[in-house]
Design a protein around this motif. Sequence first.
Motif, short mmCIF file in Angstrom:
data_model
loop_
_atom_site.label_atom_id
_atom_site.label_comp_id
_atom_site.label_asym_id
_atom_site.label_seq_id
_atom_site.Cartn_x
_atom_site.Cartn_y
_atom_site.Cartn_z
N ALA A 1 -11.64 -2.57 -12.60
CA ALA A 1 -10.43 -1.84 -12.20
C ALA A 1 -10.05 -0.81 -13.24
O ALA A 1 -9.61 0.30 -12.89
CB ALA A 1 -9.29 -2.82 -11.97
N THR A 2 -10.21 -1.14 -14.53
CA THR A 2 -9.82 -0.20 -15.58
C THR A 2 -10.71 1.04 -15.59
O THR A 2 -10.35 2.07 -16.18
CB THR A 2 -9.88 -0.87 -16.95
OG1 THR A 2 -11.22 -1.38 -17.19
CG2 THR A 2 -8.90 -2.03 -17.03
N GLN B 1 -11.44 2.73 -12.91
CA GLN B 1 -10.95 3.65 -11.88
C GLN B 1 -9.45 3.86 -11.94
O GLN B 1 -8.96 4.88 -11.48
CB GLN B 1 -11.32 3.10 -10.49
CG GLN B 1 -12.79 2.73 -10.31
CD GLN B 1 -13.71 3.93 -10.45
OE1 GLN B 1 -13.29 5.07 -10.23
NE2 GLN B 1 -14.96 3.68 -10.82
N ILE B 2 -8.72 2.89 -12.50
CA ILE B 2 -7.27 2.99 -12.62
C ILE B 2 -6.91 3.31 -14.06
O ILE B 2 -7.24 2.54 -14.97
CB ILE B 2 -6.59 1.66 -12.19
CG1 ILE B 2 -6.90 1.36 -10.72
CG2 ILE B 2 -5.09 1.74 -12.41
CD1 ILE B 2 -6.34 2.36 -9.74
N ASP C 1 -0.81 3.93 -11.19
CA ASP C 1 -1.82 4.18 -10.16
C ASP C 1 -1.91 3.04 -9.15
O ASP C 1 -2.39 3.24 -8.03
CB ASP C 1 -3.20 4.37 -10.81
CG ASP C 1 -3.30 5.67 -11.57
OD1 ASP C 1 -2.42 6.53 -11.39
OD2 ASP C 1 -4.26 5.83 -12.35
N LEU C 2 -1.45 1.85 -9.54
CA LEU C 2 -1.54 0.70 -8.64
C LEU C 2 -0.63 0.84 -7.44
O LEU C 2 -0.88 0.20 -6.40
CB LEU C 2 -1.20 -0.59 -9.39
CG LEU C 2 -2.20 -1.01 -10.48
CD1 LEU C 2 -1.69 -2.22 -11.23
CD2 LEU C 2 -3.57 -1.29 -9.87
N TRP C 3 0.44 1.62 -7.53
CA TRP C 3 1.32 1.80 -6.38
C TRP C 3 1.50 3.26 -5.96
O TRP C 3 2.15 3.54 -4.97
CB TRP C 3 2.69 1.15 -6.63
CG TRP C 3 3.41 1.66 -7.85
CD1 TRP C 3 4.19 2.77 -7.97
CD2 TRP C 3 3.41 1.05 -9.14
NE1 TRP C 3 4.66 2.91 -9.23
CE2 TRP C 3 4.21 1.85 -9.99
CE3 TRP C 3 2.82 -0.10 -9.67
CZ2 TRP C 3 4.43 1.54 -11.33
CZ3 TRP C 3 3.04 -0.39 -11.01
CH2 TRP C 3 3.84 0.40 -11.81
N THR D 1 -1.35 5.41 -5.78
CA THR D 1 -2.60 5.86 -5.17
C THR D 1 -3.05 4.85 -4.12
O THR D 1 -2.79 3.64 -4.26
CB THR D 1 -3.72 6.02 -6.22
OG1 THR D 1 -4.05 4.72 -6.77
CG2 THR D 1 -3.28 6.93 -7.35
N TYR E 1 -6.08 3.94 -3.55
CA TYR E 1 -7.07 3.07 -4.17
C TYR E 1 -6.38 1.92 -4.89
O TYR E 1 -6.78 0.75 -4.78
CB TYR E 1 -7.92 3.89 -5.15
CG TYR E 1 -9.09 3.12 -5.73
CD1 TYR E 1 -10.35 3.22 -5.16
CD2 TYR E 1 -8.95 2.33 -6.87
CE1 TYR E 1 -11.43 2.53 -5.69
CE2 TYR E 1 -10.02 1.64 -7.41
CZ TYR E 1 -11.26 1.75 -6.81
OH TYR E 1 -12.33 1.05 -7.34
N GLY E 2 -5.32 2.23 -5.63
CA GLY E 2 -4.59 1.20 -6.35
C GLY E 2 -3.95 0.19 -5.43
O GLY E 2 -3.94 -1.02 -5.71
N LEU F 1 -6.52 -2.12 -4.17
CA LEU F 1 -6.90 -3.00 -5.27
C LEU F 1 -5.89 -4.13 -5.45
O LEU F 1 -6.26 -5.29 -5.66
CB LEU F 1 -7.03 -2.19 -6.56
CG LEU F 1 -7.64 -2.89 -7.77
CD1 LEU F 1 -9.08 -3.31 -7.48
CD2 LEU F 1 -7.61 -1.96 -8.98
N VAL F 2 -4.60 -3.81 -5.34
CA VAL F 2 -3.55 -4.83 -5.45
C VAL F 2 -3.68 -5.83 -4.30
O VAL F 2 -3.57 -7.05 -4.51
CB VAL F 2 -2.16 -4.18 -5.45
CG1 VAL F 2 -1.07 -5.24 -5.30
CG2 VAL F 2 -1.95 -3.40 -6.75
#
Length: 251
Positions: free
Chosen positions: A184-185, A187-188, A193-195, A197, A199-200, A203-204
């Motif tokens: 994850a690190t 790409q993020i 970025d977790l909320w 994007t 992608y993020g 991932l979440v």
Amino acid sequence: MSGRPDLVLAALHWIEYLGLLGGVGSMVVRRLARNRPPIRWVEPPMHIFLGAAFVGGLAVVSVEAFQAGNVPGWERLVRVAAEGLAFVFCLRGITFVAPAAFLAIVLLPLGGHAAAVEPPAGAELADVLHVASACIWAGGILTLATLQPPGGWRGAEARGLLDRFGGIALIAFAMTALTGVLRATEQIHGLGDLWTTSYGIVLVLKGVGVSIMLLLSLAWRRGLPVARAEAAAGLLVVAATAVLAAYPNQA
């Protein structure tokens, strides 16, 4: 990671990933069942899983070749060939099923996002460990959900099989989680970025699904009938993984 995922490729990746997970998971569960005392009713549908991996992988490289307008790289072609060999070996009862499936797992990161990281070696190694450990843990769960133990999962032999699997599943889960964070690190680049994007967000959602699977695993080992629920959660986690893989690769 920017752009939007190709949903057609995501669906095909999902089939391929499920096949690899279930195929390797079947090998692990069958091997555990052969330990003393042997559990003879354990016959997971390994050929179906491996057939799905081959069909899905072939479809993935075909669509990628059509979209790009050129021949896929050697790592993709050899990966699909390895999946095909694993399927044929399984059908014919040839003993080289495991090496062929493992080759496919090793080659999988070489055609994915890890290959775009500079330098790629560390990212690809983490990806290989992530996929291999997930095949043992999540693949084993998918495989167990296909079985119908005599007397149900509270029977003595079924409980014994779960105990055997639980020992390696815990280690495999820890490896899956650790390497998943490392992946994850790559790409993020920030917590935001977790909320912010897509992608993020996916991932979440994948992380939430993995957490649910862990809780259901604990309930399952305590004798609660949640095998199918955990397998369903596993299908959703693999779907999220497939969507992440279908994002455009960043050079």
